[in-house]
Scaffold this motif. Structure first.
Motif, PDB file in Angstrom:
ATOM      1  N   VAL A   1       0.838  -1.201   0.000  1.00 46.97           N
ATOM      2  CA  VAL A   1       0.000   0.000   0.000  1.00 46.97           C
ATOM      3  C   VAL A   1       0.871   1.249   0.000  1.00 46.97           C
ATOM      4  O   VAL A   1       0.585   2.206  -0.716  1.00 46.97           O
ATOM      5  CB  VAL A   1      -1.000  -0.018   1.179  1.00 46.97           C
TER       6      VAL A   1
ATOM      7  N   SER B   1       0.868   3.686  -3.435  1.00 44.24           N
ATOM      8  CA  SER B   1       0.190   4.973  -3.248  1.00 44.24           C
ATOM      9  C   SER B   1       1.056   6.127  -3.730  1.00 44.24           C
ATOM     10  O   SER B   1       2.286   6.065  -3.666  1.00 44.24           O
ATOM     11  CB  SER B   1      -0.136   5.193  -1.770  1.00 44.24           C
TER      12      SER B   1
ATOM     13  N   ARG C   1      -4.715   6.543  -4.752  1.00 43.11           N
ATOM     14  CA  ARG C   1      -4.922   7.004  -3.378  1.00 43.11           C
ATOM     15  C   ARG C   1      -4.670   5.802  -2.460  1.00 43.11           C
ATOM     16  O   ARG C   1      -4.790   4.656  -2.887  1.00 43.11           O
ATOM     17  CB  ARG C   1      -6.354   7.504  -3.203  1.00 43.11           C
ATOM     18  N   PRO C   2      -4.323   6.034  -1.201  1.00 41.93           N
ATOM     19  CA  PRO C   2      -4.091   4.915  -0.289  1.00 41.93           C
ATOM     20  C   PRO C   2      -5.283   3.951  -0.196  1.00 41.93           C
ATOM     21  O   PRO C   2      -5.083   2.739  -0.145  1.00 41.93           O
ATOM     22  CB  PRO C   2      -3.813   5.589   1.050  1.00 41.93           C
ATOM     23  N   ALA C   3      -6.501   4.471  -0.206  1.00 40.55           N
ATOM     24  CA  ALA C   3      -7.676   3.591  -0.128  1.00 40.55           C
ATOM     25  C   ALA C   3      -7.771   2.692  -1.356  1.00 40.55           C
ATOM     26  O   ALA C   3      -8.139   1.516  -1.251  1.00 40.55           O
ATOM     27  CB  ALA C   3      -8.950   4.422   0.029  1.00 40.55           C
ATOM     28  N   GLN C   4      -7.427   3.220  -2.513  1.00 40.39           N
ATOM     29  CA  GLN C   4      -7.467   2.421  -3.733  1.00 40.39           C
ATOM     30  C   GLN C   4      -6.346   1.378  -3.731  1.00 40.39           C
ATOM     31  O   GLN C   4      -6.537   0.246  -4.177  1.00 40.39           O
ATOM     32  CB  GLN C   4      -7.335   3.352  -4.936  1.00 40.39           C
TER      33      GLN C   4
ATOM     34  N   LEU D   1      -5.125   0.033  -1.036  1.00 42.38           N
ATOM     35  CA  LEU D   1      -5.582  -0.965  -0.062  1.00 42.38           C
ATOM     36  C   LEU D   1      -6.585  -1.921  -0.700  1.00 42.38           C
ATOM     37  O   LEU D   1      -6.495  -3.144  -0.522  1.00 42.38           O
ATOM     38  CB  LEU D   1      -6.205  -0.276   1.154  1.00 42.38           C
ATOM     39  N   LEU D   2      -7.529  -1.387  -1.465  1.00 44.30           N
ATOM     40  CA  LEU D   2      -8.502  -2.239  -2.146  1.00 44.30           C
ATOM     41  C   LEU D   2      -7.806  -3.197  -3.098  1.00 44.30           C
ATOM     42  O   LEU D   2      -8.120  -4.390  -3.140  1.00 44.30           O
ATOM     43  CB  LEU D   2      -9.532  -1.381  -2.884  1.00 44.30           C
TER      44      LEU D   2
END
Length: 124
Positions: A49, A53, A77-80, A82-83
């Protein structure tokens, strides 16, 4: 992926094997298998991650001149990231089905990239 696996094995040796050997040698205890798997999962989560990112790349990605971007071409993005990481696990654990998906996908994307809204691109 083979080059990345070698780097990840070195990372896991440093962050997993060495501390557990020291604990075992000095405290005469062994970690439970579940604890080891959680540590592997968390170590790899932080590694991937962070590198995926904000336009960063792993050493293997730099060597092969590959980047991971969002579908619109922007940095992840970090959330993407992570996904994508979470979706990578079933891709590998189910016999590599998510990787093989790339052979039949019209854009040659892995299944986890398709689902996460990411794509691998080569740099010139």
């Amino acid at each position: 992926m083979c080059y990345e696996a070698l780097l990840v094995l070195a990372l896991l040796a440093a962050t997993l094997l060495l501390p557990h050997l020291l604990v075992g040698a000095f405290l005469h205890r062994v970690a439970a298998p579940f604890t080891l798997w959680i540590q592997v999962f968390a170590t790899l989560l932080v590694y991937f991650v962070w590198f995926w990112s904000a336009g960063r790349r792993t050493l293997a990605m730099k060597t092969w001149k590959i980047r991971i971007v969002a579908s619109d071409g922007s940095d992840l993005r970090p959330a993407q990231a992570l996904l994508r990481y979470l979706l990578c696990w079933p891709s590998f654990l189910l016999g590599g089905i998510g990787i093989l998906w790339g052979f039949i996908d019209r854009d040659r994307q892995f299944l986890h990239d398709r689902l996460a809204g990411t794509r691998l691109i080569g740099e010139r």
